[in-house]
Structure formats: C-alpha cells, structure tokens
Motif scaffolding. Structure first.
Motif, PDB file in Angstrom:
ATOM      1  N   MET A  17       0.905  -1.148   0.032  1.00  0.00           N
ATOM      2  CA  MET A  17      -0.030  -0.116   0.131  1.00  0.00           C
ATOM      3  C   MET A  17       0.821   1.253   0.037  1.00  0.00           C
ATOM      4  O   MET A  17       1.645   1.335   0.697  1.00  0.00           O
ATOM      5  N   HIS A  18       0.651   2.185  -0.922  1.00  0.00           N
ATOM      6  CA  HIS A  18       1.443   3.528  -0.940  1.00  0.00           C
ATOM      7  C   HIS A  18       0.880   4.488  -0.014  1.00  0.00           C
ATOM      8  O   HIS A  18      -0.363   4.815  -0.233  1.00  0.00           O
ATOM      9  N   PHE A  19       1.903   5.033   0.669  1.00  0.00           N
ATOM     10  CA  PHE A  19       1.452   6.264   1.572  1.00  0.00           C
ATOM     11  C   PHE A  19       2.582   7.422   1.141  1.00  0.00           C
ATOM     12  O   PHE A  19       3.616   7.217   0.964  1.00  0.00           O
ATOM     13  N   ARG A  20       2.141   8.712   1.424  1.00  0.00           N
ATOM     14  CA  ARG A  20       2.467   9.711   0.858  1.00  0.00           C
ATOM     15  C   ARG A  20       2.298  10.829   1.903  1.00  0.00           C
ATOM     16  O   ARG A  20       1.365  10.665   2.698  1.00  0.00           O
ATOM     17  N   HIS A  21       3.062  11.925   1.791  1.00  0.00           N
ATOM     18  CA  HIS A  21       2.912  13.178   2.658  1.00  0.00           C
ATOM     19  C   HIS A  21       3.061  12.849   3.986  1.00  0.00           C
ATOM     20  O   HIS A  21       2.528  13.320   4.761  1.00  0.00           O
ATOM     21  N   LEU A  22       4.182  12.010   4.137  1.00  0.00           N
ATOM     22  CA  LEU A  22       4.406  11.466   5.635  1.00  0.00           C
ATOM     23  C   LEU A  22       5.506  12.430   6.386  1.00  0.00           C
ATOM     24  O   LEU A  22       6.474  12.732   5.567  1.00  0.00           O
ATOM     25  N   GLN A  23       5.313  12.636   7.610  1.00  0.00           N
ATOM     26  CA  GLN A  23       6.347  13.315   8.153  1.00  0.00           C
ATOM     27  C   GLN A  23       6.585  12.316   9.555  1.00  0.00           C
ATOM     28  O   GLN A  23       5.604  11.832  10.321  1.00  0.00           O
ATOM     29  N   PHE A  24       7.983  12.118   9.868  1.00  0.00           N
ATOM     30  CA  PHE A  24       8.362  11.225  10.810  1.00  0.00           C
ATOM     31  C   PHE A  24       7.979  11.664  12.157  1.00  0.00           C
ATOM     32  O   PHE A  24       8.261  12.972  12.723  1.00  0.00           O
ATOM     33  N   VAL A  25       7.551  10.954  13.136  1.00  0.00           N
ATOM     34  CA  VAL A  25       7.080  11.465  14.458  1.00  0.00           C
ATOM     35  C   VAL A  25       8.042  10.747  15.514  1.00  0.00           C
ATOM     36  O   VAL A  25       8.789  11.289  16.217  1.00  0.00           O
ATOM     37  N   ARG A  26       8.100   9.301  15.519  1.00  0.00           N
ATOM     38  CA  ARG A  26       9.177   8.673  16.361  1.00  0.00           C
ATOM     39  C   ARG A  26       9.150   7.360  15.886  1.00  0.00           C
ATOM     40  O   ARG A  26       8.439   6.610  15.045  1.00  0.00           O
TER      41      ARG A  26
END
Length: 83
Positions: A17-26
């Motif tokens: 499954m493709h995910f985009r526009h992600l920002q690392f949290v932890r």
C-alpha cells in the motif's frame, strides 16, 4: 534508518500500500518489534508501521503538488495588464 535524520516529507510502500506526505514522528521498540510512527501532513492522521513490513521509503521532493505556485501566473497576468 538514517533517512529520518532531518525534517522532510516521505513516501513509502507498506504491505503493498502506497503512503505519501508523511512526516516522521518517532520510532518505538516494543517486545523486540520496531515500530515507526508517521503523520500524514495533509490529513493529520497518525500512522504506525511495523518496520520489517516496510518495503521501501524515500524522501519526497517538495513540489507544487504540496505547495501550489500560482505566483508565476499572477505575475504574468499583472505584467500584461500594465501594457
């Protein structure tokens, strides 16, 4: 995963499954399993992925897809209206 050493937006394939526009949290290690938590910056949704299930991850280039650049069109319109 040294890819998370700086700020930015990422895209990944997790269980095909493709995910985009992600920002690392932890990252968390629970019972010897490593989890990566990311935030979708467009929806605000927090997503947690099991590290060994991530097929690939890469940093996204900041493009007009995230930040529309209509300034060029406005500048051209204003320039033509002056003549």
């Amino acid at each position: 995963m040294t890819i998370f050493s700086d700020c930015g937006y990422y895209e990944m394939d997790f269980q095909n499954m493709h995910f985009r526009h992600l920002q690392f949290v932890r990252m968390d290690k629970i019972c010897e399993v490593l989890y990566v938590t990311m935030k979708n910056v467009l929806t605000g949704e927090l997503l947690t992925f099991e590290h060994n299930e991530i097929n690939w991850i890469r940093k996204m280039a900041l493009t007009s897809e995230l930040v529309p650049l209509h300034i060029v069109g406005i500048a051209q319109t204003q320039e033509h209206s002056l003549y």
